[in-house]
Scaffold this active site. Structure first.
Site, PDB file in Angstrom:
ATOM      1  N   ASN A  42       0.820  -1.222   0.000  1.00  0.00           N
ATOM      2  CA  ASN A  42       0.000   0.000   0.000  1.00  0.00           C
ATOM      3  C   ASN A  42       0.849   1.266   0.000  1.00  0.00           C
ATOM      4  O   ASN A  42       0.793   2.097   0.902  1.00  0.00           O
ATOM      5  CB  ASN A  42      -0.994   0.006   1.163  1.00  0.00           C
ATOM      6  CG  ASN A  42      -0.328  -0.132   2.521  1.00  0.00           C
ATOM      7  OD1 ASN A  42       0.732  -0.746   2.650  1.00  0.00           O
ATOM      8  ND2 ASN A  42      -0.942   0.435   3.546  1.00  0.00           N
ATOM      9  N   LYS A 100      -2.705  -8.903  -1.780  1.00  0.00           N
ATOM     10  CA  LYS A 100      -3.336  -8.288  -0.610  1.00  0.00           C
ATOM     11  C   LYS A 100      -4.676  -7.668  -0.978  1.00  0.00           C
ATOM     12  O   LYS A 100      -4.773  -6.890  -1.926  1.00  0.00           O
ATOM     13  CB  LYS A 100      -2.418  -7.212  -0.023  1.00  0.00           C
ATOM     14  CG  LYS A 100      -2.970  -6.489   1.199  1.00  0.00           C
ATOM     15  CD  LYS A 100      -3.188  -7.447   2.385  1.00  0.00           C
ATOM     16  CE  LYS A 100      -3.757  -6.710   3.588  1.00  0.00           C
ATOM     17  NZ  LYS A 100      -2.712  -6.075   4.407  1.00  0.00           N
ATOM     18  N   HIS A 137      -7.127  -7.727   4.800  1.00  0.00           N
ATOM     19  CA  HIS A 137      -7.457  -6.802   5.886  1.00  0.00           C
ATOM     20  C   HIS A 137      -8.956  -6.964   6.116  1.00  0.00           C
ATOM     21  O   HIS A 137      -9.768  -6.441   5.354  1.00  0.00           O
ATOM     22  CB  HIS A 137      -7.112  -5.361   5.508  1.00  0.00           C
ATOM     23  CG  HIS A 137      -7.410  -4.376   6.603  1.00  0.00           C
ATOM     24  ND1 HIS A 137      -6.413  -3.736   7.310  1.00  0.00           N
ATOM     25  CD2 HIS A 137      -8.586  -3.947   7.136  1.00  0.00           C
ATOM     26  CE1 HIS A 137      -6.970  -2.946   8.225  1.00  0.00           C
ATOM     27  NE2 HIS A 137      -8.287  -3.057   8.134  1.00  0.00           N
ATOM     28  N   HIS A 175      -3.715  -9.735  11.016  1.00  0.00           N
ATOM     29  CA  HIS A 175      -3.806  -8.969  12.265  1.00  0.00           C
ATOM     30  C   HIS A 175      -5.172  -9.115  12.943  1.00  0.00           C
ATOM     31  O   HIS A 175      -5.868  -8.130  13.181  1.00  0.00           O
ATOM     32  CB  HIS A 175      -3.439  -7.497  12.052  1.00  0.00           C
ATOM     33  CG  HIS A 175      -4.030  -6.843  10.831  1.00  0.00           C
ATOM     34  ND1 HIS A 175      -5.376  -6.915  10.496  1.00  0.00           N
ATOM     35  CD2 HIS A 175      -3.455  -6.077   9.872  1.00  0.00           C
ATOM     36  CE1 HIS A 175      -5.592  -6.227   9.399  1.00  0.00           C
ATOM     37  NE2 HIS A 175      -4.435  -5.710   9.001  1.00  0.00           N
ATOM     38  N   ASP A 248       2.689  -6.436  11.630  1.00  0.00           N
ATOM     39  CA  ASP A 248       1.996  -5.254  11.114  1.00  0.00           C
ATOM     40  C   ASP A 248       2.699  -3.984  11.576  1.00  0.00           C
ATOM     41  O   ASP A 248       2.060  -2.968  11.838  1.00  0.00           O
ATOM     42  CB  ASP A 248       0.520  -5.245  11.538  1.00  0.00           C
ATOM     43  CG  ASP A 248      -0.298  -4.187  10.790  1.00  0.00           C
ATOM     44  OD1 ASP A 248       0.140  -3.753   9.712  1.00  0.00           O
ATOM     45  OD2 ASP A 248      -1.370  -3.798  11.308  1.00  0.00           O
ATOM     46  N   HIS A 252       5.078   5.748  11.391  1.00  0.00           N
ATOM     47  CA  HIS A 252       4.658   7.074  10.941  1.00  0.00           C
ATOM     48  C   HIS A 252       5.499   8.112  11.677  1.00  0.00           C
ATOM     49  O   HIS A 252       5.852   7.925  12.838  1.00  0.00           O
ATOM     50  CB  HIS A 252       3.181   7.342  11.261  1.00  0.00           C
ATOM     51  CG  HIS A 252       2.209   6.523  10.479  1.00  0.00           C
ATOM     52  ND1 HIS A 252       1.890   6.787   9.164  1.00  0.00           N
ATOM     53  CD2 HIS A 252       1.463   5.444  10.836  1.00  0.00           C
ATOM     54  CE1 HIS A 252       0.989   5.913   8.745  1.00  0.00           C
ATOM     55  NE2 HIS A 252       0.717   5.085   9.742  1.00  0.00           N
ATOM     56  N   ALA A 264      -3.145   5.772  11.596  1.00  0.00           N
ATOM     57  CA  ALA A 264      -3.187   4.500  12.314  1.00  0.00           C
ATOM     58  C   ALA A 264      -1.914   3.721  12.040  1.00  0.00           C
ATOM     59  O   ALA A 264      -1.458   3.636  10.906  1.00  0.00           O
ATOM     60  CB  ALA A 264      -4.401   3.688  11.878  1.00  0.00           C
TER      61      ALA A 264
END
Length: 348
Positions: A42, A100, A137, A175, A248, A252, A264
């Site tokens: 991503n 994914k 996800h 996750h 995971d 950031h 997040a």
């Protein structure tokens, strides 16, 4: 009580290594602890082609210190329009290890994700035929569904119908955060597995609001009630081969976490292995630690286990408040296990 454990070198089956300068900051933290890692696609723009995955892999390898043996395992970002042939080519050439599925707008950089699972059925049929794993996800994006219920709703509304349509498709529910997910995966066949993060084993949803708004504990899926955390701990430490390590880790910059609309993600790579070890120790299940960290994942992906071993020692050490300017999971806390011959804080 053992003060030392030796395990086959582990792998991380879910990482966000980012790109550019952030990639340079974080990749070594994963590579120092894990020999292989499934790298999330991503980026902006997302990794949707074989060429893009090859180029990203090259950037990861260039950013990784030369003295570390580390293999990034690349993934394709599924969109409504991705071509089955692109996935098959990438998988057969050894570029894509998996694909994914992000429901559109479910998490960071997922705007280009899938809007209708039925629309990608031809893609999923191809993946099932060639044995390519689907990584999910697992949250709905329906605004009428409470954020704490979105994983359970996804399983009921989307995952179960998907698996009924494609019974041979290998699926990883990533996750996981709920007792419902644990029960669903535990009762499923060999084609379904799940990853569990260290932070969801340590914190429940209260952590985000302890004495104020704690943005460093905000991740997606969000942490849930204590009963769910306990279910995750039982699953991870059970020895069940359906569950394996996936951090995971999602770094950031502090300015992106501490803002009016914070991002997040929890950066846990520097001390993830030690964090997991503490959970297994607390649960009296160190005998299952190696399976969770080093064996169950490769078995599901049909890859050989790593050949060398690493040692962890029972040794209290303080996790620093910052690592390379980023806030690590457990910042300011004491962990009771450490990788042998590794400094408390890796200097990069």
């Amino acid at each position: 009580m053992s003060d030392q454990i030796s395990i086959i070198a582990p792998d991380d089956w879910h990482v966000h290594l980012r790109d550019g300068e952030m990639l340079n900051q974080v990749v070594a933290h994963t590579a120092r602890r894990f020999q292989r890692a499934i790298v999330m696609p991503n980026l902006r723009p997302p990794v949707t082609t074989v060429a893009a995955a090859q180029a990203y892999r090259d950037r990861i390898q260039a950013a990784c210190p030369a003295d570390l043996e580390f293999t990034p395992l690349m993934t394709a970002y599924l969109t409504d329009s991705i071509a089955p042939a692109e996935l098959e080519t990438g998988f057969r050439e050894g570029v894509f290890a998996a694909a994914k599925l992000y429901p559109a707008n479910a998490t960071t950089n997922s705007a280009a994700g899938v809007t209708d699972l039925l629309q990608i059925d031809p893609v999923l049929e191809t993946m099932a035929r060639i044995g390519m794993p689907l990584l999910i996800h697992g949250e709905v994006t329906d605004p009428e569904i409470d954020i704490f219920d979105r994983e359970a709703a996804f399983i009921e509304r989307h995952l179960e119908p998907l698996r009924e349509r494609h019974p041979e498709l290998k699926v990883v529910l990533e996750h996981i955060t709920t007792e419902q997910a644990v029960q669903y995966v535990s009762s499923a066949d060999r084609h379904l597995a799940a990853t569990i993060t260290p932070h969801h084993l340590h914190i429940n949803r209260n952590a985000m609001f302890a004495g104020g708004l704690r943005s460093d504990f905000y991740c997606l899926p969000v942490a849930k009630r204590e009963c769910h955390r306990q279910a995750l701990r039982r699953a991870a430490t059970s020895g069940d081969p359906s569950f394996f390590l996936g951090t995971d880790t999602a770094p950031h910059e502090r300015s992106s976490k501490e803002s009016a609309c914070g991002c997040a993600g929890i950066f846990n790579a520097p001390f993830a292995l030690e964090s997991y070890a503490q959970v297994f120790d607390q649960e009296g299940a160190l005998e299952h630690f190696e399976a969770f960290t080093s064996l169950n994942g490769p078995a599901f992906y049909k890859l050989p286990a790593n050949t060398h071993r690493i040692t962890l020692q029972r040794r209290d050490h303080l996790v620093p408040e910052l690592v390379n300017g980023l806030v690590p999971f457990h910042a300011g806390e004491i962990l009771s296990w450490a990788v042998a011959n590794a400094p408390d804080q890796v200097q990069l």
